[in-house]
Write a protein that holds these residues in place. Structure first.
Motif, PDB file in Angstrom:
ATOM      1  N   UNK A   1       0.882  -1.159   0.000  1.00 28.75           N
ATOM      2  CA  UNK A   1       0.000   0.000   0.000  1.00 28.75           C
ATOM      3  C   UNK A   1       0.923   1.213   0.000  1.00 28.75           C
ATOM      4  N   UNK A   2       0.574   2.237  -0.736  1.00 23.97           N
ATOM      5  CA  UNK A   2       1.409   3.430  -0.836  1.00 23.97           C
ATOM      6  C   UNK A   2       0.768   4.563  -0.055  1.00 23.97           C
ATOM      7  N   UNK A   3       1.594   5.224   0.761  1.00 19.80           N
ATOM      8  CA  UNK A   3       1.108   6.310   1.620  1.00 19.80           C
ATOM      9  C   UNK A   3       1.879   7.575   1.289  1.00 19.80           C
ATOM     10  N   UNK A   4       1.142   8.660   1.108  1.00 20.37           N
ATOM     11  CA  UNK A   4       1.748   9.972   0.909  1.00 20.37           C
ATOM     12  C   UNK A   4       1.909  10.608   2.285  1.00 20.37           C
ATOM     13  N   UNK A   5       3.154  10.881   2.664  1.00 18.11           N
ATOM     14  CA  UNK A   5       3.444  11.410   4.003  1.00 18.11           C
ATOM     15  C   UNK A   5       2.974  12.860   4.083  1.00 18.11           C
ATOM     16  N   UNK A   6       2.259  13.143   5.166  1.00 17.48           N
ATOM     17  CA  UNK A   6       1.757  14.501   5.414  1.00 17.48           C
ATOM     18  C   UNK A   6       2.533  15.125   6.582  1.00 17.48           C
ATOM     19  N   UNK A   7       2.348  16.395   6.777  1.00 15.28           N
ATOM     20  CA  UNK A   7       3.004  17.112   7.880  1.00 15.28           C
ATOM     21  C   UNK A   7       2.610  16.479   9.213  1.00 15.28           C
ATOM     22  N   UNK A   8       3.591  16.161  10.034  1.00 17.23           N
ATOM     23  CA  UNK A   8       3.336  15.578  11.354  1.00 17.23           C
ATOM     24  C   UNK A   8       3.290  14.058  11.377  1.00 17.23           C
ATOM     25  N   UNK A   9       3.328  13.423  10.214  1.00 13.28           N
ATOM     26  CA  UNK A   9       3.331  11.949  10.181  1.00 13.28           C
ATOM     27  C   UNK A   9       4.689  11.411  10.623  1.00 13.28           C
TER      28      UNK A   9
ATOM     29  N   UNK B   1      14.086   1.492   2.376  1.00 16.41           N
ATOM     30  CA  UNK B   1      15.498   1.852   2.567  1.00 16.41           C
ATOM     31  C   UNK B   1      15.631   3.098   3.442  1.00 16.41           C
ATOM     32  N   UNK B   2      14.898   3.115   4.538  1.00 12.21           N
ATOM     33  CA  UNK B   2      14.939   4.215   5.511  1.00 12.21           C
ATOM     34  C   UNK B   2      15.848   3.767   6.653  1.00 12.21           C
ATOM     35  N   UNK B   3      16.946   4.521   6.877  1.00 10.81           N
ATOM     36  CA  UNK B   3      17.914   4.103   7.893  1.00 10.81           C
ATOM     37  C   UNK B   3      17.816   4.898   9.188  1.00 10.81           C
ATOM     38  N   UNK B   4      17.374   6.114   9.113  1.00 12.07           N
ATOM     39  CA  UNK B   4      17.358   6.947  10.323  1.00 12.07           C
ATOM     40  C   UNK B   4      15.948   7.361  10.738  1.00 12.07           C
ATOM     41  N   UNK B   5      14.957   6.682  10.229  1.00 14.83           N
ATOM     42  CA  UNK B   5      13.548   6.914  10.577  1.00 14.83           C
ATOM     43  C   UNK B   5      13.072   8.318  10.230  1.00 14.83           C
ATOM     44  N   UNK B   6      13.748   8.954   9.285  1.00 11.89           N
ATOM     45  CA  UNK B   6      13.337  10.294   8.867  1.00 11.89           C
ATOM     46  C   UNK B   6      12.467  10.192   7.625  1.00 11.89           C
ATOM     47  N   UNK B   7      11.262  10.709   7.754  1.00 18.24           N
ATOM     48  CA  UNK B   7      10.379  10.830   6.599  1.00 18.24           C
ATOM     49  C   UNK B   7       9.930  12.278   6.531  1.00 18.24           C
ATOM     50  N   UNK B   8       9.636  12.715   5.329  1.00 20.83           N
ATOM     51  CA  UNK B   8       9.314  14.115   5.127  1.00 20.83           C
ATOM     52  C   UNK B   8       7.993  14.244   4.388  1.00 20.83           C
ATOM     53  N   UNK B   9       7.280  15.355   4.610  1.00 25.30           N
ATOM     54  CA  UNK B   9       6.019  15.558   3.889  1.00 25.30           C
ATOM     55  C   UNK B   9       6.246  15.498   2.383  1.00 25.30           C
ATOM     56  N   UNK B  10       5.358  14.803   1.714  1.00 25.79           N
ATOM     57  CA  UNK B  10       5.467  14.636   0.273  1.00 25.79           C
ATOM     58  C   UNK B  10       6.120  13.317  -0.125  1.00 25.79           C
ATOM     59  N   UNK B  11       6.824  12.658   0.827  1.00 21.93           N
ATOM     60  CA  UNK B  11       7.411  11.351   0.532  1.00 21.93           C
ATOM     61  C   UNK B  11       6.292  10.337   0.309  1.00 21.93           C
TER      62      UNK B  11
END
Length: 100
Positions: A48-56, A83-93
């Protein structure tokens, strides 16, 4: 011995050997066919594909997909797949969530 009123068996030992080899080959072919079907019927990974929003966060996204599993396992799977190594996700990802 006469088979189907048509063929006469002169040597019973050769006939038995022939029947044994024939049944053995048919069994091997059947086994190979069944194993080939099992090999091609394996599960294809679905996402399932999720578009990351602000605060996610990974935790908040993974909590939406818990199905009696530990949330840390889900976060780990998401991290590996994306392939996320530092648990950082950004809005729009856009991240993939493995479905089970």
């Amino acid at each position: 011995m006469i088979i189907m009123n048509k063929y006469k068996v002169n040597n019973m030992k050769k006939f038995k050997r022939f029947m044994f080899i024939t049944i053995l080959l048919i069994s091997i072919l059947a086994f190979t066919f069944i194993m080939t079907l099992n090999a091609y019927s394996k599960d294809i990974p679905q996402f399932d594909y999720v578009n990351v929003k602000e605060g996610d966060t990974l935790w908040s996204i993974a909590s939406l997909y818990t199905d009696n599993r530990e949330i840390r396992e889900i976060i780990y799977e998401i991290s590996i797949v994306n392939d996320i190594h530092n648990a950082s996700i950004y809005p729009g990802d856009i991240i993939k969530i493995p479905l089970h």
